[in-house]
Design a protein around this motif. Sequence first.
Motif, mmCIF file in Angstrom:
data_model
loop_
_atom_site.group_PDB
_atom_site.id
_atom_site.type_symbol
_atom_site.label_atom_id
_atom_site.label_comp_id
_atom_site.label_asym_id
_atom_site.label_seq_id
_atom_site.Cartn_x
_atom_site.Cartn_y
_atom_site.Cartn_z
ATOM 1 N N LEU A 559 -34.846 137.370 6.656
ATOM 2 C CA LEU A 559 -36.098 137.901 6.414
ATOM 3 C C LEU A 559 -36.138 138.255 4.947
ATOM 4 O O LEU A 559 -37.555 138.208 4.417
ATOM 5 C CB LEU A 559 -36.115 139.200 6.918
ATOM 6 N N ILE A 560 -35.131 138.411 4.121
ATOM 7 C CA ILE A 560 -35.067 138.559 2.580
ATOM 8 C C ILE A 560 -34.774 137.532 1.744
ATOM 9 O O ILE A 560 -34.365 137.653 0.758
ATOM 10 C CB ILE A 560 -34.299 139.808 2.353
ATOM 11 N N SER A 561 -34.683 136.214 2.468
ATOM 12 C CA SER A 561 -34.183 135.065 1.784
ATOM 13 C C SER A 561 -35.203 134.252 1.093
ATOM 14 O O SER A 561 -34.977 133.426 0.481
ATOM 15 C CB SER A 561 -33.519 134.093 2.898
ATOM 16 N N PHE A 562 -36.582 134.494 1.384
ATOM 17 C CA PHE A 562 -37.646 133.882 0.541
ATOM 18 C C PHE A 562 -38.144 134.812 -0.172
ATOM 19 O O PHE A 562 -39.216 135.495 0.046
ATOM 20 C CB PHE A 562 -38.700 133.507 1.818
ATOM 21 N N PRO A 607 -36.138 129.080 0.431
ATOM 22 C CA PRO A 607 -35.150 129.894 0.691
ATOM 23 C C PRO A 607 -34.199 130.064 -0.821
ATOM 24 O O PRO A 607 -34.119 129.155 -1.437
ATOM 25 C CB PRO A 607 -34.260 129.766 1.837
ATOM 26 N N ASP A 608 -33.774 131.216 -1.112
ATOM 27 C CA ASP A 608 -32.927 131.487 -2.344
ATOM 28 C C ASP A 608 -31.871 132.377 -1.696
ATOM 29 O O ASP A 608 -31.548 132.744 -0.665
ATOM 30 C CB ASP A 608 -34.029 132.329 -3.340
ATOM 31 N N HIS A 609 -31.009 132.911 -2.978
ATOM 32 C CA HIS A 609 -29.814 133.544 -2.393
ATOM 33 C C HIS A 609 -30.516 134.969 -2.155
ATOM 34 O O HIS A 609 -31.537 135.638 -2.568
ATOM 35 C CB HIS A 609 -28.977 133.799 -3.850
ATOM 36 N N LEU A 610 -29.738 135.641 -1.522
ATOM 37 C CA LEU A 610 -30.021 137.394 -0.611
ATOM 38 C C LEU A 610 -30.038 138.040 -2.015
ATOM 39 O O LEU A 610 -29.097 138.374 -2.658
ATOM 40 C CB LEU A 610 -28.854 137.555 0.328
ATOM 41 N N PRO A 611 -31.152 138.761 -1.948
ATOM 42 C CA PRO A 611 -31.138 139.893 -3.076
ATOM 43 C C PRO A 611 -30.456 141.442 -2.725
ATOM 44 O O PRO A 611 -30.029 141.374 -1.608
ATOM 45 C CB PRO A 611 -32.613 140.108 -3.216
ATOM 46 N N GLU A 612 -30.213 141.955 -3.636
ATOM 47 C CA GLU A 612 -29.591 143.181 -3.398
ATOM 48 C C GLU A 612 -30.429 144.217 -3.043
ATOM 49 O O GLU A 612 -31.661 144.733 -3.937
ATOM 50 C CB GLU A 612 -28.799 143.473 -4.729
ATOM 51 N N VAL A 613 -30.420 144.796 -2.132
ATOM 52 C CA VAL A 613 -31.142 145.864 -1.320
ATOM 53 C C VAL A 613 -30.484 147.112 -0.992
ATOM 54 O O VAL A 613 -29.451 147.227 -0.640
ATOM 55 C CB VAL A 613 -32.084 145.372 -0.336
#
Length: 909
Positions: A559-562, A607-613
Amino acid sequence: MSKSNEEEEDSLPPNQSTKPSSSSSSQRPPLLTKSKTLTELRTTAAAGPGGAETNPLFSTVRRIKTLPTSASYFSDRDYVCPSFLGAYPNRTRVQHVKPRSANPDRPTVVGDVKSAASPENSMDSDSETGKLLVSSASLVSQQGARRTRGFNHSLILYLLSFTCILSVPYAAYLQNRVAKFQEEKSNLCCLCVDNHIFNGSTPHFGNANIRTVALYTVVFTIFMPFMFYKYLDRLPPIKRLSKSTKINKEEVPLKKRVAYMVDVCFSIYPYAKLLALFFATIFLIGFGGLALYAVSESSFTEALWLAWTFVADSGNHADRVGTGPRIVSVSISSGGMLIFAMMLGLISDAISEKMDSLRKGKSEVIERDHILILGWSDKLGSLLKQLAIANKSIGGGVIVVLAERDKEEMEIDIGKLEFDFMGTSVICRSGSPLILADLKKVSVSKARAIIVLASHENADQSDARALRVVLSLTGVKEGLRGHVVVEMSDIDNEPLVKLVGGDLIETVVAHDVIGRLMIKCALQPGLAQIWEDILGFENAEFYIKRWPELDGLRFKDVLISFPDAIPCGIKVAAEGGKIDINPDDDYELKEGDEVLVIAEDDDTYAPDHLPEVRKGLFPKTADPPKYPEKILFCGWRRDIDDMIMVLEAFLAPGSQLWMFNEVPEKEREKKLTDGGLDVSRLENIKLVHREGNAVIRRHLDNLPLETFDSILILADESLEDSVVQADSRSLATLLLIRDIQSKRLPHKDTKSTTLRLSGFCHSSWIREMQQASDKSIIISEILDSRTRNLVSVSRISDYVLSNELVSMALAMVAEDKQINRVLEELFAEEGNEMCIKPAEFYLFDQEELCFYDIMIRGRQRQEIVIGYRTANAECAIINPPQKSEPRKWAIDDAFVVISSVISARKLFS
């Protein structure tokens, strides 16, 4: 003895007496004891009583009982006449009366019974019969004379024709004999060393004869076809052939049949005229050269060349010398002018026909991977616009339109759109989608998508036509490369079209989509604008794509990869390509699975690296309970029964649905029942019927317009074929309702009203209507995009642009048929839906968060947050950029989410 008695005595055989044997026998006519043939009768008449005198006419002519077989022509006659009277006329037989007699040997008497009883009467009757035979014989002789004259005339004509035909080979034979004699003479001259005769006289004499034969050949060849054609029907073989093939009613002359065959040949075969012109040119050059060779001193090859120059240029014959060459050259030049005039006419007609074919759109389209649109409707402009925007990323595409309209008219209407197609070419062709030849003309088998538009007819006729078009598409022998998107008018006809088309068919029911969307917009204001952004290709839209690098990740990480897209679901390969919208967080992507996202374009995300949330604490507020609502329907739609069923699923018990239209109340229940709605089984809503005209103020004054939570102004069924009239009626109804509400509702100046009025005019009645819009929601169904400008500028109502939204859905399904299943679920009563939720469900007032943080909090409510709308903004932002940057949020903000229809309050109870 009288004369008659003498004649009677002569007619008897010598051994029979003329004296009667008794009184009874004297009343009967004399009897023939022996039948005589016609020859014997002639001999007896010619010999007379003594053999010296000749009787001019028989006094009594009797019937012959027995005739030889060779005289069968006379065996059916009642009388036999002498040979000098001529041919016996063909007339009706005289009926014979057989008298009743005890004597079986009594012969049958010819003629009247009364006249046969007396000899005197018999004599008179015989004389009258003789006169009749003479007159008939004269008539027959006249007809025979005319036939003889006609036959003699035809015979002379045939002899002349036969003589003319034999004259040519006979002349050739004589020429051959002369050539042999000349050869012998030449040999003799060689032996006698007489060289001057051999070198001079012999070639000139032979050449002169050859030219004469050539001249006769040309003349005979020119005039013989005319004579043959003129007397074609008089030839004996042709007559016998015509008699053997008789026509029942009327015999058609052979000349007419030949002319008819020539006419049919020129009509059926397109190159017959060119071939006829070619052979006419060859004939003119050949026989014209032969004629020049006959009347001039040139050789045959030189004469052929001169004939071609005369044909090609009519002025080349001016330098001819001599009467014969001039006559021949003028004739050849005249024929050449005629041939070139015909050639110019044919070329001109061919060019005009080709230009007319191009102008009318009859030429074949040679394209691949194009989008084919079958039909013409008011949605075509919006559809072309959306398809052009979709093809912008690839530099444009090709769109082919096939409709039963003139090509020039279609191009003019498309030119009036004043829209930049951004490299996309639109090709129009005139034809019927029901004809396979017209479908092949637009390369239907090579199109990557085919869109079938609904016609301007009523729903049943339009869907019936769509069904026939689908049947025509399935009949294409080459097969279809792409899928077919069919616009349906009635949801009840959808299963039949899918049954006929199979897996290649994707249907979009226009009325069903718009009806459901209007209900959702009435319950949640502002949702129409969000759907307009998602369905159109100008902003963010749905895409499905395979990403192998995401295999093994759980959906909450996907879900948070794009950074530039928002995942909404998974296409599960293990379940036959089923699209699971809003899946569980723990679902792990497997090999072959594809990701459903909302993005700006198919090549703008990855897709990209997973962000910090950070998850953080947030208020776990449950959805508020549903309260009974009061809704008004102005107008009557064909699918109003389906809209009632959708309201039954969404509204709380105790809700009321008022129906205000011109349909009589007795007919409404029948129409609802025919549509499949059982009013007695409605549990959540109660139907209230009012009859009236929505554009008459006194009818609207009888309604409690200030008490309704939502008012839906529908495009009436009676005016749905006319876009302008339907929008004019909807706009007039909207203004009347708002004016009545503004006078009944209390005035209240709010902050939102001030902000909305800041950029608009300062008319008092407009401000009053806008203040009334804060109390009551009105959703207007608009068909024409030009009417949308009037409604959106006044800001007194929300609207649903039905034609444009349907065009967007058709374009999206044409680009990817899998999106149709996504739209079907989001518009259904069950499954997932798109809705607007307040910010208090996800954050505290003035809390600083990034969009990824809100997406993670939304997953706690089993929702996918796809966009937001700030408190002071008019439009929502779908798939916002820079999702990882934090910002402050207000409690009056709202978020656009995809959530399950199951109430979220059950999760926090």
